[in-house]
Scaffold this motif. Structure first.
Motif, PDB file in Angstrom:
ATOM      1  N   LEU A   1       1.575   2.288  -3.502  1.00 29.32           N
ATOM      2  CA  LEU A   1       0.371   2.858  -4.106  1.00 29.32           C
ATOM      3  C   LEU A   1       0.179   4.299  -3.640  1.00 29.32           C
ATOM      4  O   LEU A   1      -0.074   5.203  -4.443  1.00 29.32           O
ATOM      5  N   PHE A   2       0.324   4.518  -2.334  1.00 29.46           N
ATOM      6  CA  PHE A   2       0.120   5.866  -1.808  1.00 29.46           C
ATOM      7  C   PHE A   2       1.253   6.809  -2.196  1.00 29.46           C
ATOM      8  O   PHE A   2       1.036   8.019  -2.307  1.00 29.46           O
TER       9      PHE A   2
ATOM     10  N   ALA B   1      -8.458  13.693  -3.447  1.00 24.68           N
ATOM     11  CA  ALA B   1      -9.227  14.186  -4.594  1.00 24.68           C
ATOM     12  C   ALA B   1     -10.098  15.371  -4.186  1.00 24.68           C
ATOM     13  O   ALA B   1     -10.239  16.339  -4.951  1.00 24.68           O
TER      14      ALA B   1
ATOM     15  N   ASN C   1       0.819  -1.206   0.000  1.00 28.54           N
ATOM     16  CA  ASN C   1       0.000   0.000   0.000  1.00 28.54           C
ATOM     17  C   ASN C   1       0.855   1.260   0.000  1.00 28.54           C
ATOM     18  O   ASN C   1       0.437   2.277  -0.548  1.00 28.54           O
TER      19      ASN C   1
ATOM     20  N   TRP D   1      -9.940   3.449  -0.127  1.00 26.57           N
ATOM     21  CA  TRP D   1     -10.549   4.531  -0.896  1.00 26.57           C
ATOM     22  C   TRP D   1     -10.566   5.855  -0.130  1.00 26.57           C
ATOM     23  O   TRP D   1     -10.628   6.920  -0.744  1.00 26.57           O
TER      24      TRP D   1
ATOM     25  N   ILE E   1      -7.598   8.367  -0.799  1.00 22.50           N
ATOM     26  CA  ILE E   1      -7.677   8.786  -2.201  1.00 22.50           C
ATOM     27  C   ILE E   1      -8.827   9.775  -2.384  1.00 22.50           C
ATOM     28  O   ILE E   1      -8.681  10.794  -3.064  1.00 22.50           O
TER      29      ILE E   1
ATOM     30  N   VAL F   1       0.109   7.856  -5.593  1.00 17.80           N
ATOM     31  CA  VAL F   1      -1.024   8.783  -5.437  1.00 17.80           C
ATOM     32  C   VAL F   1      -0.514  10.148  -4.984  1.00 17.80           C
ATOM     33  O   VAL F   1      -0.948  11.195  -5.496  1.00 17.80           O
ATOM     34  N   ASP F   2       0.413  10.164  -4.050  1.00 19.35           N
ATOM     35  CA  ASP F   2       0.973  11.424  -3.545  1.00 19.35           C
ATOM     36  C   ASP F   2       1.702  12.182  -4.646  1.00 19.35           C
ATOM     37  O   ASP F   2       1.513  13.391  -4.798  1.00 19.35           O
TER      38      ASP F   2
ATOM     39  N   VAL G   1       1.311  11.963  -7.914  1.00 23.66           N
ATOM     40  CA  VAL G   1       0.345  12.459  -8.905  1.00 23.66           C
ATOM     41  C   VAL G   1      -0.412  13.656  -8.341  1.00 23.66           C
ATOM     42  O   VAL G   1      -0.595  14.673  -9.018  1.00 23.66           O
ATOM     43  N   ALA G   2      -0.828  13.567  -7.092  1.00 22.48           N
ATOM     44  CA  ALA G   2      -1.607  14.646  -6.484  1.00 22.48           C
ATOM     45  C   ALA G   2      -0.793  15.934  -6.354  1.00 22.48           C
ATOM     46  O   ALA G   2      -1.299  17.022  -6.663  1.00 22.48           O
TER      47      ALA G   2
ATOM     48  N   ALA H   1      -1.498  10.834   2.503  1.00 26.21           N
ATOM     49  CA  ALA H   1      -0.930   9.715   1.743  1.00 26.21           C
ATOM     50  C   ALA H   1       0.092   8.945   2.570  1.00 26.21           C
ATOM     51  O   ALA H   1       0.164   7.716   2.490  1.00 26.21           O
TER      52      ALA H   1
END
Length: 169
Positions: free
Chosen positions: A5-6, A109, A2, A102, A105, A9-10, A12-13, A94
């Motif tokens: 993944l985070f 978002a 995980n 979810w 995320i 995500v971090d 990209v964010a 993150a």
């Protein structure tokens, strides 16, 4: 697994926040670097602490300490502070990787969506803030003035501070 993944995500964010939203609207590359640096730093520390028994109190304390250190180092405009706190929050969310999967995320978002809407030209399309500094020929008594343009033909005249009594200038 995980954490990878985070981390994605971090990254990209923060890229969406700094490069996609902030840079085209405000054009300060120095703060883009700062937003990336603080975000990745908070993510790394929060990820390292999330596996320990320290808990969320340490994460929030870290958030506060980093905010105080950064906000005291240079003068920032209010919208820059908002982006700064969003970069901190994204890294913290993150890095702590809460369950269910979810939730972080969705929170990230939500932060991006709110900043997209709140800093967009549709919210305050006719408002502009500009700082005017008189040149050396105008004297020291007048200082810096702020001008808010409310529309194409209306503006607020700033008061002159430091003028003695109303003696003709």
């Amino acid at each position: 697994m995980n954490i990878l993944l985070f981390a994605a995500v971090d990254l990209v964010a923060i890229a969406v926040l700094a490069i996609g939203l902030y840079l085209p609207r405000h054009r300060r590359r120095d703060l883009v670097v700062s937003y990336f640096g603080i975000n990745i730093g908070v993510f790394a520390v929060a990820a390292a602490l999330s596996g320990s028994s320290v808990g969320i109190g340490m994460g929030l304390g870290l958030f506060g300490v980093l905010s105080i250190i950064r906000l005291r180092s240079t003068e920032l405009e209010q919208h820059e502070i908002a982006y700064y706190f969003c970069a901190l929050a994204i890294g913290l969310i993150a890095g702590m990787a809460p369950d269910p999967l979810w939730l972080p995320i969705a929170l990230i978002a939500l932060i991006l969506l709110v900043m997209f809407a709140a800093d967009g030209s549709k919210v305050l399309p006719r408002y502009r803030h500009q700082e005017i500094r008189p040149g050396p020929g105008l004297g020291r008594r007048r200082g810096a003035a702020r001008l808010s343009v409310l529309g194409p033909s209306r503006c607020l005249d700033p008061p002159v501070h430091g003028a003695a009594g109303g003696s003709g200038q």
